[in-house]
Design a protein around this motif. Sequence first.
Motif, PDB file in Angstrom:
ATOM      1  N   PRO A  66      13.118  28.881 -46.490  1.00  0.00           N
ATOM      2  CA  PRO A  66      12.876  29.229 -47.886  1.00  0.00           C
ATOM      3  C   PRO A  66      11.571  30.019 -48.030  1.00  0.00           C
ATOM      4  O   PRO A  66      10.574  29.690 -47.401  1.00  0.00           O
ATOM      5  N   PRO A  67      11.596  31.063 -48.850  1.00  0.00           N
ATOM      6  CA  PRO A  67      10.359  31.820 -49.081  1.00  0.00           C
ATOM      7  C   PRO A  67       9.333  31.027 -49.888  1.00  0.00           C
ATOM      8  O   PRO A  67       8.150  31.356 -49.863  1.00  0.00           O
ATOM      9  N   VAL A  68       9.794  30.005 -50.595  1.00  0.00           N
ATOM     10  CA  VAL A  68       8.904  29.207 -51.452  1.00  0.00           C
ATOM     11  C   VAL A  68       9.038  27.734 -51.073  1.00  0.00           C
ATOM     12  O   VAL A  68      10.139  27.230 -50.866  1.00  0.00           O
ATOM     13  N   LEU A  69       7.884  27.069 -51.002  1.00  0.00           N
ATOM     14  CA  LEU A  69       7.877  25.648 -50.670  1.00  0.00           C
ATOM     15  C   LEU A  69       7.006  24.912 -51.683  1.00  0.00           C
ATOM     16  O   LEU A  69       5.868  25.302 -51.934  1.00  0.00           O
ATOM     17  N   LEU A  70       7.572  23.865 -52.270  1.00  0.00           N
ATOM     18  CA  LEU A  70       6.845  23.018 -53.206  1.00  0.00           C
ATOM     19  C   LEU A  70       6.470  21.735 -52.483  1.00  0.00           C
ATOM     20  O   LEU A  70       7.333  21.122 -51.845  1.00  0.00           O
ATOM     21  N   MET A  71       5.215  21.327 -52.588  1.00  0.00           N
ATOM     22  CA  MET A  71       4.772  20.122 -51.877  1.00  0.00           C
ATOM     23  C   MET A  71       3.999  19.233 -52.841  1.00  0.00           C
ATOM     24  O   MET A  71       2.997  19.653 -53.412  1.00  0.00           O
ATOM     25  N   ASP A  72       4.497  18.010 -53.014  1.00  0.00           N
ATOM     26  CA  ASP A  72       3.871  17.087 -53.967  1.00  0.00           C
ATOM     27  C   ASP A  72       3.261  15.925 -53.189  1.00  0.00           C
ATOM     28  O   ASP A  72       3.989  15.073 -52.689  1.00  0.00           O
ATOM     29  N   GLU A  73       1.947  15.936 -53.058  1.00  0.00           N
ATOM     30  CA  GLU A  73       1.243  14.929 -52.250  1.00  0.00           C
ATOM     31  C   GLU A  73       1.900  14.772 -50.874  1.00  0.00           C
ATOM     32  O   GLU A  73       2.202  13.654 -50.446  1.00  0.00           O
ATOM     33  N   PRO A  74       2.107  15.886 -50.169  1.00  0.00           N
ATOM     34  CA  PRO A  74       2.953  15.809 -48.971  1.00  0.00           C
ATOM     35  C   PRO A  74       2.384  14.912 -47.875  1.00  0.00           C
ATOM     36  O   PRO A  74       3.138  14.338 -47.108  1.00  0.00           O
ATOM     37  N   PHE A  75       1.063  14.808 -47.803  1.00  0.00           N
ATOM     38  CA  PHE A  75       0.464  14.048 -46.707  1.00  0.00           C
ATOM     39  C   PHE A  75      -0.225  12.788 -47.227  1.00  0.00           C
ATOM     40  O   PHE A  75      -0.997  12.148 -46.525  1.00  0.00           O
ATOM     41  N   GLY A  76       0.077  12.439 -48.475  1.00  0.00           N
ATOM     42  CA  GLY A  76      -0.622  11.344 -49.141  1.00  0.00           C
ATOM     43  C   GLY A  76      -0.472   9.994 -48.461  1.00  0.00           C
ATOM     44  O   GLY A  76      -1.353   9.152 -48.543  1.00  0.00           O
ATOM     45  N   ALA A  77       0.665   9.795 -47.777  1.00  0.00           N
ATOM     46  CA  ALA A  77       0.913   8.483 -47.171  1.00  0.00           C
ATOM     47  C   ALA A  77       0.453   8.416 -45.713  1.00  0.00           C
ATOM     48  O   ALA A  77       0.702   7.436 -45.028  1.00  0.00           O
ATOM     49  N   VAL A  78      -0.218   9.457 -45.251  1.00  0.00           N
ATOM     50  CA  VAL A  78      -0.600   9.530 -43.839  1.00  0.00           C
ATOM     51  C   VAL A  78      -2.081   9.163 -43.694  1.00  0.00           C
ATOM     52  O   VAL A  78      -2.888   9.497 -44.561  1.00  0.00           O
ATOM     53  N   ASP A  79      -2.414   8.466 -42.608  1.00  0.00           N
ATOM     54  CA  ASP A  79      -3.812   8.080 -42.393  1.00  0.00           C
ATOM     55  C   ASP A  79      -4.695   9.331 -42.273  1.00  0.00           C
ATOM     56  O   ASP A  79      -4.211  10.402 -41.942  1.00  0.00           O
ATOM     57  N   PRO A  80      -6.014   9.186 -42.535  1.00  0.00           N
ATOM     58  CA  PRO A  80      -6.896  10.359 -42.615  1.00  0.00           C
ATOM     59  C   PRO A  80      -6.893  11.248 -41.376  1.00  0.00           C
ATOM     60  O   PRO A  80      -6.889  12.475 -41.509  1.00  0.00           O
ATOM     61  N   VAL A  81      -6.844  10.663 -40.198  1.00  0.00           N
ATOM     62  CA  VAL A  81      -6.876  11.483 -38.980  1.00  0.00           C
ATOM     63  C   VAL A  81      -5.573  12.255 -38.836  1.00  0.00           C
ATOM     64  O   VAL A  81      -5.559  13.468 -38.612  1.00  0.00           O
ATOM     65  N   GLY A  82      -4.471  11.542 -39.013  1.00  0.00           N
ATOM     66  CA  GLY A  82      -3.169  12.189 -38.946  1.00  0.00           C
ATOM     67  C   GLY A  82      -3.026  13.251 -40.013  1.00  0.00           C
ATOM     68  O   GLY A  82      -2.413  14.298 -39.798  1.00  0.00           O
ATOM     69  N   ARG A  83      -3.606  12.990 -41.156  1.00  0.00           N
ATOM     70  CA  ARG A  83      -3.504  13.932 -42.269  1.00  0.00           C
ATOM     71  C   ARG A  83      -4.163  15.256 -41.931  1.00  0.00           C
ATOM     72  O   ARG A  83      -3.624  16.330 -42.183  1.00  0.00           O
ATOM     73  N   ARG A  84      -5.337  15.176 -41.311  1.00  0.00           N
ATOM     74  CA  ARG A  84      -6.043  16.410 -40.933  1.00  0.00           C
ATOM     75  C   ARG A  84      -5.232  17.229 -39.948  1.00  0.00           C
ATOM     76  O   ARG A  84      -5.155  18.451 -40.046  1.00  0.00           O
ATOM     77  N   ARG A  85      -4.635  16.542 -38.978  1.00  0.00           N
ATOM     78  CA  ARG A  85      -3.800  17.267 -38.004  1.00  0.00           C
ATOM     79  C   ARG A  85      -2.612  17.914 -38.687  1.00  0.00           C
ATOM     80  O   ARG A  85      -2.263  19.060 -38.404  1.00  0.00           O
ATOM     81  N   LEU A  86      -1.988  17.168 -39.583  1.00  0.00           N
ATOM     82  CA  LEU A  86      -0.840  17.723 -40.303  1.00  0.00           C
ATOM     83  C   LEU A  86      -1.245  18.923 -41.153  1.00  0.00           C
ATOM     84  O   LEU A  86      -0.530  19.927 -41.205  1.00  0.00           O
ATOM     85  N   GLN A  87      -2.388  18.805 -41.814  1.00  0.00           N
ATOM     86  CA  GLN A  87      -2.867  19.919 -42.642  1.00  0.00           C
ATOM     87  C   GLN A  87      -3.068  21.171 -41.781  1.00  0.00           C
ATOM     88  O   GLN A  87      -2.628  22.257 -42.161  1.00  0.00           O
ATOM     89  N   ASP A  88      -3.713  20.992 -40.638  1.00  0.00           N
ATOM     90  CA  ASP A  88      -3.975  22.140 -39.768  1.00  0.00           C
ATOM     91  C   ASP A  88      -2.677  22.736 -39.250  1.00  0.00           C
ATOM     92  O   ASP A  88      -2.497  23.951 -39.228  1.00  0.00           O
ATOM     93  N   GLU A  89      -1.767  21.854 -38.825  1.00  0.00           N
ATOM     94  CA  GLU A  89      -0.512  22.374 -38.277  1.00  0.00           C
ATOM     95  C   GLU A  89       0.334  23.010 -39.362  1.00  0.00           C
ATOM     96  O   GLU A  89       0.979  24.032 -39.139  1.00  0.00           O
ATOM     97  N   PHE A  90       0.303  22.396 -40.531  1.00  0.00           N
ATOM     98  CA  PHE A  90       1.073  23.005 -41.612  1.00  0.00           C
ATOM     99  C   PHE A  90       0.503  24.378 -41.964  1.00  0.00           C
ATOM    100  O   PHE A  90       1.257  25.328 -42.200  1.00  0.00           O
ATOM    101  N   ALA A  91      -0.823  24.494 -41.984  1.00  0.00           N
ATOM    102  CA  ALA A  91      -1.445  25.787 -42.298  1.00  0.00           C
ATOM    103  C   ALA A  91      -1.010  26.851 -41.289  1.00  0.00           C
ATOM    104  O   ALA A  91      -0.726  27.993 -41.665  1.00  0.00           O
ATOM    105  N   ARG A  92      -0.930  26.458 -40.032  1.00  0.00           N
ATOM    106  CA  ARG A  92      -0.470  27.397 -38.994  1.00  0.00           C
ATOM    107  C   ARG A  92       0.979  27.827 -39.258  1.00  0.00           C
ATOM    108  O   ARG A  92       1.306  29.021 -39.232  1.00  0.00           O
TER     109      ARG A  92
END
Length: 238
Positions: free
Chosen positions: A165-191
């Motif tokens: 999809p050209p458009v992605l909506l994300m509502d608190e996508p990483f909210g349930a993930v622990d802080p360390v895992g969240r940072r990794r997910l954020q970085d990987e998602f940004a990539r």
Amino acid sequence: EWAIRFEHAAKTYAAGSSASRAHAPAAVDDLSLDVRTGEVLVLVGPSGCGKSTTLRMVNRLVEPTGGRVLVEGRDVATLDVVELRRHVGYVIQNVGLFPHRTVAQNVATVPRLLGWDRGRTRTRVAELLELVGLAPDRYARRYPHELSGGERQRVGVARALATDPPVLLMDEPFGAVDPVGRRRLQDEFARIQRELGTTVMLVTHDVDEAVRMADRVAVMSTGGHVEQLAPPLDVVAR
Ligand code: ADP
Ligand code: ADP
């Protein structure tokens, strides 16, 4: 160039009784906003200010009661919902995976709905799992309860990206993930987001996440009013 445009979009939820309806304030009052093609626009603001409503007007989980929302130049109200949702992926907190379906089956949900053949679906599922860092050999046949919270969110992202999809909506996508895992997910998602060039609208409570992920931040107040709209460091500096 913009991918999503809100033109005086408004939403007032119908209340249970006519008496309370008369007093129901608009969840979103009068929103005009462009989301540029390929950007990550992050919505922040107090709970109840209209962030989720704004997001859901894009994929028609919420129908506007005023104004309109355009995706890639087309009024979403005029589009077939299935067609619309092929163009607009959706990722939420706690993701809503089907518990009795494997990771592969979860990711294959939309391709199957669309009637893709087995070979094409299989190839796409493997590609998507690789993309989100879940080796298909290890993960395809597991069930959601056999995954960590972060791994589940990855499956949710893979599922949302299945139709490219050209458009992605994300509502608190990483909210349930622990802080360390969240940072990794954020970085990987940004990539992933940069690689695919996806236009993203992301809702978060996490200011750090907003700063890390956003090209622009929209700071909202009650009624979906955009108080500020600027790159994250400009917002933080004020
Ligand atoms: P946010 O995502 O910023 O927390 P929401 O968009 O979820 O805000 O909610 C905005 C307002 O609309 C709130 O007052 C909320 O209670 C109300 N609201 C949200 N969803 C519904 C609904 N389905 N029915 C009635 N009111 C709703
Ligand atoms: P079913 O028995 O319901 O067809 P499977 O679990 O065999 O379900 O597969 C579900 C979907 O996931 C199918 O589209 C399949 O092609 C895909 N799939 C299953 N295993 C893998 C794998 N290791 N790599 C990639 N895709 C897979």
